[in-house]
Every structure is written in C-alpha cells, then in structure tokens.
Design a protein around this motif. Structure first.
Motif, short mmCIF file in Angstrom:
data_model
loop_
_atom_site.label_atom_id
_atom_site.label_comp_id
_atom_site.label_asym_id
_atom_site.label_seq_id
_atom_site.Cartn_x
_atom_site.Cartn_y
_atom_site.Cartn_z
N PRO A 100 -17.51 -0.20 30.23
CA PRO A 100 -17.97 1.06 30.82
C PRO A 100 -17.14 1.40 32.06
O PRO A 100 -16.75 0.51 32.82
N GLY A 101 -16.91 2.65 32.26
CA GLY A 101 -16.09 3.03 33.41
C GLY A 101 -15.95 4.53 33.53
O GLY A 101 -16.80 5.29 33.02
N GLU A 102 -14.89 4.92 34.17
CA GLU A 102 -14.68 6.33 34.47
C GLU A 102 -13.21 6.67 34.26
O GLU A 102 -12.33 5.93 34.72
N LEU A 103 -12.98 7.77 33.57
CA LEU A 103 -11.60 8.20 33.38
C LEU A 103 -10.93 8.41 34.73
O LEU A 103 -11.45 9.14 35.58
N VAL A 126 -5.08 11.92 23.09
CA VAL A 126 -6.03 11.59 24.15
C VAL A 126 -7.30 12.38 23.87
O VAL A 126 -7.25 13.60 23.67
N GLU A 127 -8.41 11.69 23.85
CA GLU A 127 -9.67 12.36 23.45
C GLU A 127 -10.68 12.41 24.58
O GLU A 127 -11.84 12.73 24.35
N VAL A 128 -10.29 12.08 25.79
CA VAL A 128 -11.23 12.06 26.90
C VAL A 128 -10.78 13.08 27.93
O VAL A 128 -9.59 13.30 28.12
N HIS A 129 -11.76 13.72 28.57
CA HIS A 129 -11.44 14.82 29.48
C HIS A 129 -12.18 14.66 30.80
O HIS A 129 -13.19 13.98 30.89
N ALA A 130 -11.67 15.35 31.81
CA ALA A 130 -12.24 15.23 33.15
C ALA A 130 -13.68 15.71 33.20
O ALA A 130 -14.47 15.20 33.99
N ASP A 131 -14.05 16.68 32.37
CA ASP A 131 -15.41 17.18 32.43
C ASP A 131 -16.41 16.24 31.76
O ASP A 131 -17.61 16.49 31.77
N ASN A 132 -15.91 15.17 31.19
CA ASN A 132 -16.78 14.14 30.63
C ASN A 132 -16.15 12.80 30.95
O ASN A 132 -15.75 12.04 30.07
N ALA A 133 -16.06 12.52 32.26
CA ALA A 133 -15.21 11.42 32.72
C ALA A 133 -15.84 10.04 32.53
O ALA A 133 -15.13 9.04 32.47
N ASP A 134 -17.17 9.96 32.46
CA ASP A 134 -17.80 8.65 32.29
C ASP A 134 -17.58 8.16 30.86
O ASP A 134 -17.83 8.90 29.90
N VAL A 135 -17.13 6.93 30.73
CA VAL A 135 -16.88 6.39 29.40
C VAL A 135 -17.69 5.11 29.20
O VAL A 135 -17.96 4.38 30.16
N GLY A 165 -11.15 20.26 46.32
CA GLY A 165 -12.29 20.64 45.48
C GLY A 165 -12.01 20.50 44.00
O GLY A 165 -12.84 20.82 43.17
N SER A 166 -10.82 20.02 43.67
CA SER A 166 -10.46 19.86 42.26
C SER A 166 -10.75 18.44 41.81
O SER A 166 -10.99 17.53 42.62
N ASP A 167 -10.70 18.24 40.51
CA ASP A 167 -11.05 16.95 39.92
C ASP A 167 -10.07 16.67 38.78
O ASP A 167 -10.46 16.26 37.70
N PHE A 168 -8.79 16.93 39.03
CA PHE A 168 -7.80 16.76 37.97
C PHE A 168 -7.54 15.27 37.75
O PHE A 168 -7.16 14.57 38.68
N ARG A 169 -7.72 14.84 36.53
CA ARG A 169 -7.47 13.45 36.18
C ARG A 169 -6.27 13.42 35.25
O ARG A 169 -6.31 12.86 34.15
N ARG A 170 -5.23 14.07 35.66
CA ARG A 170 -4.01 14.24 34.87
C ARG A 170 -2.91 14.67 35.83
O ARG A 170 -3.19 14.93 37.02
N PRO A 171 -1.66 14.77 35.36
CA PRO A 171 -0.60 15.24 36.27
C PRO A 171 -0.90 16.65 36.76
O PRO A 171 -1.36 17.50 36.01
N VAL A 172 -0.64 16.88 38.03
CA VAL A 172 -0.90 18.18 38.64
C VAL A 172 0.42 18.74 39.18
O VAL A 172 1.20 18.02 39.80
N ILE A 173 0.63 20.03 38.93
CA ILE A 173 1.84 20.68 39.43
C ILE A 173 1.76 20.78 40.94
O ILE A 173 0.79 21.28 41.50
N VAL A 174 2.80 20.30 41.61
CA VAL A 174 2.96 20.51 43.05
C VAL A 174 4.46 20.62 43.31
O VAL A 174 5.23 19.80 42.82
N THR A 175 4.87 21.66 44.02
CA THR A 175 6.30 21.85 44.22
C THR A 175 6.55 22.70 45.46
O THR A 175 5.70 23.50 45.86
#
Lengths: 289, 349
Positions: A60-63, A102-111, B236-246
C-alpha cells in the motif's frame, strides 16, 4: 541493511507475515536479479515477467511520480520508458519501469496491492518484455534486494560454481585440484551464477550469497542485500562494481597470498531460495614466485 | 481661451473617470496573419540550403524552410533528438548515437549507449539505468559521466551548466566537467520529488518544481558560493508527473504549468501572474513579447492560447488534433498539428 534486518527480525519475532508486500506481477518469473552484472553497473532491482499483464503495487502506498513514454521538448528521453514510483509509509519507494502503459493518476493517488498501476510492456531501453522493479530505502538511500522483502518463491534450480582462477601478472591460471601453483600474491576469480527458468528456458542470474574460504579462513562472505553509497553504489556499502565483476558471470573474489605447502580454496554460492553449491580446489604450493 | 480650458478639464475628468471605472487594461487587438501552411502528406520534399527549422510531429521528424518548403521528412524510429542543423533518429535499444544533417545525410556516430538529448549545442546521453548521464563532444569523446543514485526526472542545460532533478527530491547543478556546482534537497513538502527543473541561459537563475503536498516553485540565484534560494512559492498543484518549467523572454520570466494553467514569475521581482488554460499544457513559446501555448483539452482537441506575461490572456483558439509542436522563428510562430505545419504571425493591430 540494518533496517531490513530489523524489519525482518521483528516480523519473524512477532510471527507476522510480510503479507502486505506482494509480487507486482502474478506468477512472476525472474529475468534478472538484484546486483546482477548489467554491463557496467550492478542491477538496482529485479526484472520480472509474467503471462499476467497487470502490474500492481507491491505494498500500500501513494503514487509519487509517473512518467509516460512519449516525446515533448520538456520531458527527458528516459530509457526507463514509462515508469511509476510509489511511496510507502515514507520509508520505502518502489519503482516499476518499462511499462506498456501507466494506469494510475494523481486524482486517485492512493494505491493498494490490488491497484493496477500499469501493464507489463517493452517501453524504453529494453530488449524484451519485463518490469524492472526496485525498492529504495528512502531514509538510508539504499537500494534493497526486493527478494528480501517479497514473499518467498519456491525455486529448485541450483546455483553454480564454475571455473576458478588465480590471476597474477596479467596471466589467468585455471585451478584444478592436485595442481602445483607458485607462491605469490594473486587475485582469486570465479565463475558464479544461478540458474533459473520455466518452460525449458534457462536464465543466468546472479547468486544471492557468495562465500570463500582459503585454508579454512574466510576471505569473502557477501550477500546481495543492498546497494549503498551517495556517490557510487556498492554492494553492502563496500564492494564497487569494478571490484567485483570482470565478466558477465566472472567475479573477483579478492587477493590471496599463495604461500606454505598447501592451498585449499572453497567457493560456496547460494540462491535466495536456499539452494547451494560449492567447489573445493586443493593445490600444492611450489616452484618460483 | 475659456473654451479651450473647459475642453482640457473635461478631457482630464473623462480620463480620470474612465481610469476609475475601467481599471483593467484594455485587451489588445491582435492581428493573426497566416503566412503559409503545408501538408506533410502531400508536400513535395525539396532539398535546399540555408536556414531550416527542425520539428517532430507525431511519428515524423522533418525540416522546413522559413518560407514553407519541406526540406526533409522521415519516420521516427523510436524517438529523435532534433536541432536546426542535425538530428539523431534512434531505436529503443540505442547503442550508437548517429548524427544526420537536416538533409538526412550521415554526419558522425558516437559510441554511446542510451538516449541522446541535444540542447545548447551540447550532446548528453541518458544511460539505460535511467540514472546515468554523460556528455560527449563532437569528436565522439566522452567528456564526463555521472551515475547518480536516484532516477532522473528532469534535465535542462545552457552552454556551461546543467540542472538535473531526481525522484528522490534532489536537485543538482553541474558544470561543464560534470562536477557539482550546487546540490540541494528542498524541504517543506510532505513528499519529496522533483517534477521539473530549468536553468537560465546565462546560469544566473535556476527554477525547480519540487515536492508534493505542497508542490512548490523554487527559484535560485547564483552567488559566489553557488546558488541561493530566493523564491519559495506554494503552487497549489499536485502534479505527480513531469511538469513544464522554462525560462523565457530573454530569461526575464520563468513560466510553468500550474493548477489553473500557466504561471509566470518575474525572476528579478518575484512578481507572479498566470493565465487559466483549459486542459494540460503541452508547449510554450514566447515570440516578440507574446506568449503562445498549446494545451491539450482531450478528446482530440487542442487549443492555441496567446497571452502576455505575466498574466494577461489575449485569445484562445480550439482546433482538432492530437500530435502537435509549437516553436518560434524570427517574428513568427510555427505550429504543427497532426500532418499539417503552418506559420503565422501575431501583430498588434
């Protein structure tokens, strides 16, 4: 390593199953194991394959981070292809790389271990299908052998101690019991590997445990538990890649001083399932140094 | 005389009243002037000398002249690194970095394993483990190699420095020899990870999108000892992926993807603005003071947005498409959408 040992000891003491950790693929087959020779560095994890395409979180964890293979002037060309990193209890992080999707997204980050985080694939720098799975101890900055933490799998293939050599002055001498060897300092080298496979396909893997005794004194006792180091990853924090591998399965075991009348070298290897193999060579010391 | 004074007073009062009633800037009028367009499916390939503009559009890479002639077009093998003079079109298991000129002719090969990044006139190669970076010179010699202990998430470089962000939340700035000039592990977020990193053209500033809960924009300024943080702003963002910054606009602004769309921070004053965009940011280009962005709205729809930094929206146009690129050339934008490349200019009318 201390953390892992403590964790495992606690689990054993309390009789707790490590049930919360699970293999990220059902019926996973090891294609490459921890600390295996990866060309010019130790493998930081294991590569797994399975007929089952779903890749699930090992715990269990978090993306934390998901990288989707593609092209953009703002994303790096990542040879890991599509990958997912999951944070677990602020202690460990697991990586799942070379995913097909990749099938996991930030809006459902808990795994949870039931969450499908991706599909097995061939993205990135890889010659075939498989998931690279690594575990990082985030606090100690160690890569941990996943086999230490994942549930044990039965395995019957035995590891192998192949040829044993002494290397001195640029010359490599294959050792056979009964032969006479000149005194002097030499590097002990051996072919060590594990064999694993299904359906007739045999894989060559790194062994888990390597031990060497010279004249009944321990020269090497090395387990592939962790890769540690801020600048360079070393096995158990001590052994650098360049001080270990000299070929795909050819391993430097250490320098020995050949002296006296007899030399007995015992090389033992074990895989993670506990299968063992050993080889003893007994030599006569004589002649010119 | 009295009549003239009355006119001046009325004019001044009118301006004051107008300023008080309508304090927002009046939207500028922009004239969109199409210059040319070509279809990659039907346009003839006409080899030509002179200035060319490289692009990657979907599974194709190519070069066009500023006048709109297609000079070269070829399918991308697995991925491609493209500059305006040369490119590397490589396979997934790339053992050699093969440079070709914009006509497709062989230039040279570098014996390096991994994926190339061509930027700021430099050649970097990402090693297969995802954590190794090396730099190579024109003769094919390796200048340096760093095998990091964490996985790379973002890299940007100018002609003398390189900034790298990592999954473990570390940021490192390296000099031309691959030596650490600065290394930091930004604190203050529940989870540490670097989602984006950029360095200005002269190396005076570095920008980082760091952490989760909260995610932050960090700006660093170079000093005698390395770099010091001087902006630490929750996004205020929650990006869990690469984010554009330049860095854009001669490094006056750093622009980045944020929760609303695009954010812009003046690197000197730290003043921040932003513009709301639909969808996720794909491309951002500043051309003669006008910022153009492409965002992906989903369901095969893209949007071109024009704005003034730091936060004045000008206009937005939606169009169907999934593959895209946006770049600038002289006074024009060059936009690619699926199999079409078009050039246009934005002028204040």
């Amino acid at each position: 390593m201390k953390r892992i040992v403590a964790l495992l000891a606690m689990v054993a003491f309390l009789g707790l199953p490590l049930a919360a950790w699970q293999w990220p693929l059902e019926n996973a087959e090891l294609l490459l194991t921890f600390a295996q020779n990866s060309g010019d560095h130790f493998a930081r994890g294991v590569i797994l394959d399975s007929e089952d395409k779903d890749v699930t979180s090992a715990h269990p964890g978090e993306l934390l981070f998901a990288f989707r293979e593609g092209h953009s002037p703002y994303t790096i060309p990542q040879p890991l292809g599509s990958f997912v990193v999951v944070e677990h209890d602020r202690q460990f992080r697991t990586l799942y790389a070379h995913l097909g999707s990749v099938e996991v997204h930030a809006d459902n980050a808990d795994v949870t271990p039931e969450t499908v985080i991706g599909r097995i694939g061939t993205s990135g720098f890889t010659t075939g299908r498989g998931v690279l799975f690594t575990i990082v101890d985030q606090e100690l900055h160690n890569f941990v052998n996943p086999l230490l933490i994942l549930p044990r799998q039965a395995e019957t293939g035995k590891p192998v101690v192949g040829r044993i050599y002494l290397e001195r002055g640029g010359e490599r001498i294959e050792l056979r019991s009964g032969m006479t060897i000149a005194p002097g300092e030499s590097m002990l080298i051996a072919e060590l590997y594990d064999r694993s496979g299904r359906g007739g396909a045999v894989r060559t893997l790194a062994p888990y445990h390597v031990a060497v005794d010279v004249n009944d004194e321990s020269l090497v006792d090395l387990k592939m538990d962790t890769l540690e180091g801020r600048q360079e990853l070393r096995l158990d924090g001590k052994v650098a890649y360049s001080d270990f591998y000299v070929g795909e399965v050819l391993v430097k075991l250490g320098r020995i001083l050949v002296s006296g009348r007899q030399l007995s070298v015992t090389v033992r290897v074990a895989d993670f399932a506990g299968n063992e193999a050993s080889r003893v060579v007994k030599l006569t010391v004589g002649g010119q140094e | 005389m009295r009549k003239r004074s009355a006119t001046v007073i009325v004019l001044v009062i009118s301006i004051l009243v107008y300023t008080l009633l309508f304090p927002r800037p009046v939207k500028r009028q922009l004239l969109v002037t199409p210059r040319w367009s070509l279809s990659l499916r039907t346009a003839p390939v006409e080899p030509e000398e002179g200035t060319v503009l490289g692009f990657r559009l979907g599974d194709l890479l190519g070069y066009v002249t500023p006048a709109g002639r297609l000079v070269h077009l070829e399918p991308v093998l697995y991925n491609a690194a493209i500059t305006d003079t040369d490119y590397v079109n490589y396979s997934s298991v790339s053992q050699n970095i093969v440079f070709q000129d914009f006509r497709g002719h062989f230039l040279r090969a570098v014996k390096a394993t991994g994926y190339p990044l061509l930027t700021a006139g430099r050649t970097f190669v990402f090693g297969p483990d995802g954590a190794t970076l090396s730099e190579w010179d024109q003769s094919g010699a390796q200048l340096w190699q760093n095998r990091f202990t964490s996985i790379l998430t973002s890299v940007d470089a100018n002609d003398s420095q390189l900034i790298a962000g990592f999954v473990d939340g570390t940021v490192r700035i390296l000099d031309r020899n691959g030596e650490d000039v600065y290394s930091v592990h930004p604190e203050g977020s529940r989870l540490s990870v670097i989602a984006g990193a950029a360095i200005s053209a002269d190396g005076s500033y570095a920008a980082v999108i760091s952490g989760l809960d909260p995610q932050r924009l960090l700006l660093y300024a170079r000093d005698d000892t390395g770099y010091v943080p001087y902006v630490n702003q929750e996004l205020g963002s929650d990006f869990r992926r690469p984010v554009i910054v330049t860095f854009v606009d001669d490094d006056r602004y750093v622009v980045y993807e944020n929760k609303a769309g695009v954010g812009a921070t003046n690197v000197v004053s730290g003043h921040t603005g932003g513009v709301s965009l639909e969808g996720s940011l794909r491309e951002i280009v500043v051309q003669d003071g006008i910022t153009g962005t492409i965002s992906s709205i989903g369901n095969g729809t893209l949007a071109f947005n024009a704005l003034l930094l730091p936060g004045i929206p000008l206009f937005s146009i939606r169009f169907p498409g999934s593959n895209t690129f946006l770049r600038s050339n002289a006074d024009r934008f060059l936009l690619g959408v699926d199999d079409t490349v078009l050039s246009f200019s934005l002028e204040e009318g």
